[in-house]
Write a protein that holds these residues in place. Structure first.
Motif, PDB file in Angstrom:
ATOM      1  N   LEU A  94       0.825  -1.198   0.000  1.00 57.98           N
ATOM      2  CA  LEU A  94       0.000   0.000   0.000  1.00 57.98           C
ATOM      3  C   LEU A  94       0.866   1.258   0.000  1.00 57.98           C
ATOM      4  O   LEU A  94       1.808   1.375   0.770  1.00 57.98           O
ATOM      5  N   ASP A  95       0.554   2.192  -0.885  1.00 58.42           N
ATOM      6  CA  ASP A  95       1.213   3.489  -0.907  1.00 58.42           C
ATOM      7  C   ASP A  95       0.166   4.547  -1.222  1.00 58.42           C
ATOM      8  O   ASP A  95      -1.004   4.240  -1.473  1.00 58.42           O
ATOM      9  N   GLN A  96       0.575   5.809  -1.193  1.00 64.06           N
ATOM     10  CA  GLN A  96      -0.399   6.889  -1.354  1.00 64.06           C
ATOM     11  C   GLN A  96      -1.014   6.903  -2.746  1.00 64.06           C
ATOM     12  O   GLN A  96      -2.179   7.271  -2.906  1.00 64.06           O
ATOM     13  N   GLU A  97      -0.261   6.499  -3.734  1.00 64.43           N
ATOM     14  CA  GLU A  97      -0.824   6.409  -5.096  1.00 64.43           C
ATOM     15  C   GLU A  97      -1.970   5.405  -5.132  1.00 64.43           C
ATOM     16  O   GLU A  97      -3.015   5.651  -5.740  1.00 64.43           O
ATOM     17  N   GLU A 129      -8.063  -7.457  -6.518  1.00 60.33           N
ATOM     18  CA  GLU A 129      -6.742  -6.935  -6.162  1.00 60.33           C
ATOM     19  C   GLU A 129      -6.383  -7.386  -4.754  1.00 60.33           C
ATOM     20  O   GLU A 129      -7.237  -7.473  -3.873  1.00 60.33           O
ATOM     21  N   GLU A 130      -5.104  -7.693  -4.540  1.00 56.43           N
ATOM     22  CA  GLU A 130      -4.598  -8.002  -3.202  1.00 56.43           C
ATOM     23  C   GLU A 130      -3.678  -6.867  -2.758  1.00 56.43           C
ATOM     24  O   GLU A 130      -2.844  -6.395  -3.531  1.00 56.43           O
ATOM     25  N   ILE A 131      -3.835  -6.447  -1.504  1.00 56.27           N
ATOM     26  CA  ILE A 131      -3.055  -5.339  -0.973  1.00 56.27           C
ATOM     27  C   ILE A 131      -2.480  -5.720   0.388  1.00 56.27           C
ATOM     28  O   ILE A 131      -3.164  -6.316   1.216  1.00 56.27           O
ATOM     29  N   SER A 132      -1.214  -5.355   0.588  1.00 54.87           N
ATOM     30  CA  SER A 132      -0.524  -5.550   1.865  1.00 54.87           C
ATOM     31  C   SER A 132      -0.170  -4.187   2.445  1.00 54.87           C
ATOM     32  O   SER A 132       0.190  -3.268   1.713  1.00 54.87           O
ATOM     33  N   ILE A 133      -0.252  -4.057   3.773  1.00 58.51           N
ATOM     34  CA  ILE A 133       0.146  -2.787   4.393  1.00 58.51           C
ATOM     35  C   ILE A 133       1.581  -2.841   4.898  1.00 58.51           C
ATOM     36  O   ILE A 133       2.071  -1.862   5.477  1.00 58.51           O
ATOM     37  N   GLY A 134       2.284  -3.954   4.672  1.00 55.63           N
ATOM     38  CA  GLY A 134       3.679  -4.020   5.100  1.00 55.63           C
ATOM     39  C   GLY A 134       4.183  -5.438   5.161  1.00 55.63           C
ATOM     40  O   GLY A 134       3.411  -6.403   5.119  1.00 55.63           O
ATOM     41  N   ASP A 135       5.491  -5.573   5.262  1.00 53.22           N
ATOM     42  CA  ASP A 135       6.118  -6.894   5.255  1.00 53.22           C
ATOM     43  C   ASP A 135       6.182  -7.474   6.663  1.00 53.22           C
ATOM     44  O   ASP A 135       7.241  -7.602   7.269  1.00 53.22           O
ATOM     45  N   TYR A 136       5.024  -7.786   7.197  1.00 56.43           N
ATOM     46  CA  TYR A 136       4.907  -8.432   8.496  1.00 56.43           C
ATOM     47  C   TYR A 136       3.569  -9.165   8.522  1.00 56.43           C
ATOM     48  O   TYR A 136       2.733  -8.990   7.631  1.00 56.43           O
ATOM     49  N   VAL A 137       3.371  -9.989   9.541  1.00 51.78           N
ATOM     50  CA  VAL A 137       2.182 -10.830   9.598  1.00 51.78           C
ATOM     51  C   VAL A 137       1.279 -10.380  10.745  1.00 51.78           C
ATOM     52  O   VAL A 137       1.736 -10.179  11.869  1.00 51.78           O
ATOM     53  N   GLY A 141      -7.000  -9.686   8.727  1.00 52.36           N
ATOM     54  CA  GLY A 141      -6.973  -8.533   7.828  1.00 52.36           C
ATOM     55  C   GLY A 141      -7.701  -7.308   8.338  1.00 52.36           C
ATOM     56  O   GLY A 141      -7.710  -6.276   7.670  1.00 52.36           O
ATOM     57  N   GLU A 142      -8.303  -7.399   9.533  1.00 45.92           N
ATOM     58  CA  GLU A 142      -9.120  -6.289  10.021  1.00 45.92           C
ATOM     59  C   GLU A 142      -8.307  -5.021  10.272  1.00 45.92           C
ATOM     60  O   GLU A 142      -8.748  -3.917   9.917  1.00 45.92           O
ATOM     61  N   LEU A 143      -7.151  -5.155  10.906  1.00 42.71           N
ATOM     62  CA  LEU A 143      -6.314  -3.980  11.131  1.00 42.71           C
ATOM     63  C   LEU A 143      -5.886  -3.349   9.811  1.00 42.71           C
ATOM     64  O   LEU A 143      -5.870  -2.124   9.670  1.00 42.71           O
ATOM     65  N   ALA A 144      -5.536  -4.185   8.847  1.00 40.12           N
ATOM     66  CA  ALA A 144      -5.148  -3.672   7.531  1.00 40.12           C
ATOM     67  C   ALA A 144      -6.313  -2.954   6.865  1.00 40.12           C
ATOM     68  O   ALA A 144      -6.142  -1.893   6.252  1.00 40.12           O
ATOM     69  N   ALA A 145      -7.508  -3.515   6.985  1.00 39.17           N
ATOM     70  CA  ALA A 145      -8.685  -2.866   6.407  1.00 39.17           C
ATOM     71  C   ALA A 145      -8.940  -1.518   7.066  1.00 39.17           C
ATOM     72  O   ALA A 145      -9.285  -0.543   6.393  1.00 39.17           O
ATOM     73  N   ALA A 146      -8.741  -1.446   8.391  1.00 40.97           N
ATOM     74  CA  ALA A 146      -8.931  -0.182   9.093  1.00 40.97           C
ATOM     75  C   ALA A 146      -7.932   0.863   8.623  1.00 40.97           C
ATOM     76  O   ALA A 146      -8.259   2.054   8.512  1.00 40.97           O
ATOM     77  N   VAL A 147      -6.703   0.443   8.328  1.00 43.23           N
ATOM     78  CA  VAL A 147      -5.692   1.360   7.800  1.00 43.23           C
ATOM     79  C   VAL A 147      -6.128   1.903   6.442  1.00 43.23           C
ATOM     80  O   VAL A 147      -6.046   3.109   6.171  1.00 43.23           O
ATOM     81  N   VAL A 148      -6.595   1.031   5.571  1.00 42.29           N
ATOM     82  CA  VAL A 148      -7.042   1.447   4.234  1.00 42.29           C
ATOM     83  C   VAL A 148      -8.215   2.428   4.350  1.00 42.29           C
ATOM     84  O   VAL A 148      -8.256   3.454   3.664  1.00 42.29           O
ATOM     85  N   ILE A 149      -9.160   2.118   5.225  1.00 44.27           N
ATOM     86  CA  ILE A 149     -10.332   2.984   5.390  1.00 44.27           C
ATOM     87  C   ILE A 149      -9.922   4.368   5.880  1.00 44.27           C
ATOM     88  O   ILE A 149     -10.408   5.391   5.390  1.00 44.27           O
ATOM     89  N   ALA A 151      -7.002   5.885   5.513  1.00 42.97           N
ATOM     90  CA  ALA A 151      -6.285   6.597   4.457  1.00 42.97           C
ATOM     91  C   ALA A 151      -7.237   7.112   3.384  1.00 42.97           C
ATOM     92  O   ALA A 151      -7.076   8.227   2.863  1.00 42.97           O
ATOM     93  N   ILE A 152      -8.246   6.318   3.055  1.00 45.79           N
ATOM     94  CA  ILE A 152      -9.227   6.713   2.043  1.00 45.79           C
ATOM     95  C   ILE A 152     -10.111   7.845   2.555  1.00 45.79           C
ATOM     96  O   ILE A 152     -10.432   8.793   1.819  1.00 45.79           O
TER      97      ILE A 152
END
Length: 264
Positions: A94-97, A129-137, A141-149, A151-152
């Protein structure tokens, strides 16, 4: 904008969405978040959503059918097509673009996995599409989804009290943000750089741009590798580096030592 979250813990994402910028965007009708639990679409007395992986190995894999029914329920709950994103360590970083692109979608469905992941056939059939918020486990996916939300939400028109805030954020111009200061002017930890007190808006803008370029070069040089700097930016970056060299040699002034060189 409507975002549906397919998750075994939809209330977790809903709680995250109730605060700050995201909560304000929801209150203002700019964004709506909806949760769908695949367990509600599972069959049998135990509402099972996972099973052991073929080929052996630890953990469990989420079943196709409960997830597929949950995604279909989310799709049919709103108007128009929905872009389905699976939050996955195997996805694009995930990046700003990417955030800007996702924010332009009228509808999103964020799929949150658990356990060892999701049956690959479901991903191939239903995910765009598959999206990762970083190279860790993470555990899911809930925390990652919250990050995306989050940022959006910042990019929805009217979500921020000052629209200029989003423009000046780190990564919006492909660079890190400049340092910021507030009251008091003088503090035991240091003084505010004089340029910020000058009232000269052009000079302040150049100083902030220099700091942004310098910080990026120091902390995230990878962001500059593929970037062709303008003559003005190259000059500002050179000035910043001169100030950094002066600091290292101990010849910097107090202002330079804390915030880089002044510029005219």
């Amino acid at each position: 904008m409507r975002i549906d979250v397919v998750s075994l813990f939809p209330e977790f994402v809903a709680q995250c969405a109730g605060f700050g910028v995201v909560g304000r965007a929801i209150e203002r009708g700019l964004l709506s978040i909806h949760g769908t639990n695949p367990r509600d679409h599972a069959e049998g007395n135990y509402r099972r959503v996972d099973d052991r992986p073929f080929g052996g190995g630890p953990g469990m894999v989420m079943l196709i059918d409960p997830l597929r029914r949950a995604i279909e329920t989310a799709r049919s709950a709103g108007e128009g097509p929905a872009h389905v994103v699976y939050m996955s360590p195997q996805g694009r970083r995930l990046d700003q673009e990417t955030v800007r692109r996702l924010a332009a979608e009228p509808r999103l469905i964020l799929l949150c996995g658990r356990y060892e992941g999701v049956d690959e056939r479901l991903i191939q059939a239903e995910v765009d599409e598959e999206i990762s918020i970083g190279d860790y486990v993470l555990s899911g996916g809930e925390l990652a989804a919250a990050v995306v939300i989050d940022a959006i939400a910042r990019l929805q028109d009217g979500a921020l009290n000052d629209a200029e805030s989003a423009v000046q954020d780190s990564f919006e111009d492909g660079l890190l943000d400049c340092p910021h200061y507030t009251r008091p002017v003088d503090h035991p930890l240091g003084a505010v750089p004089e340029v910020l007190l000058s009232g000269d808006h052009a000079k302040i803008a150049r100083w902030r741009r220099m700091q942004s370029l310098g910080r990026t070069a120091e902390r995230r040089p990878d962001l500059l590798e593929a970037r062709v700097l303008s003559k003005a930016d190259a000059k500002l970056l050179a000035q910043y580096r001169e100030g950094a060299a002066a600091r290292e040699s101990g010849a910097a002034t107090s202002d330079t030592a804390t915030a880089g060189p002044e510029i005219g």
